[in-house]
Design a protein around this motif. Sequence first.
Motif: not given
Length: 167
Positions: A117-124
């Motif tokens: 997952x891209x970082x922005x997906x993981x951080x919400x």
Amino acid sequence: RIGGLVAVHRMLSNAEWSPLPLGELAQEIVRGALSSSPNRQRIGLQVVGSGSTLRVPSEQATALGMILNELATNSAKHAFGARPDGRIEVEIEAEGPVAEAERPLVTLRFRDDGPGYPAEVLTGGRDGVGLHLVRGRVRSPLHGEIFLATERGALATIRFRRARLVV
């Protein structure tokens, strides 16, 4: 999405609306979601775990069908898009008694072997329509929780209690 719902409905109808084995449901839905992928012949699917024979009632089966369909579609698009092959693993574990009158805690892990997952997906910070749908179905009707991680690919871990089956 409609194809996933149709597949769950067909399975439930064939089972005369009896609870469905979660492993069979996962196999059917993921294969169906991948069927439109140009490299579907080269995407391996494995469903494993002690909870794969656990049966889930129709409402949970429908929600899980939508969730699995969306996760598999995302894998086909983002993990395997330009690759010649790939792998998806669905692991299902049940903690506690699995008798029909019981409500075991179910952990379903959906993993592909793509870039994660891209970082922005993981951080919400970013949710597409599909991931928003997944999160919503996990909250209701599953009353569960979902965790996303990049761990040897994209990993979605879903935890919920199976609804009590009518015996």
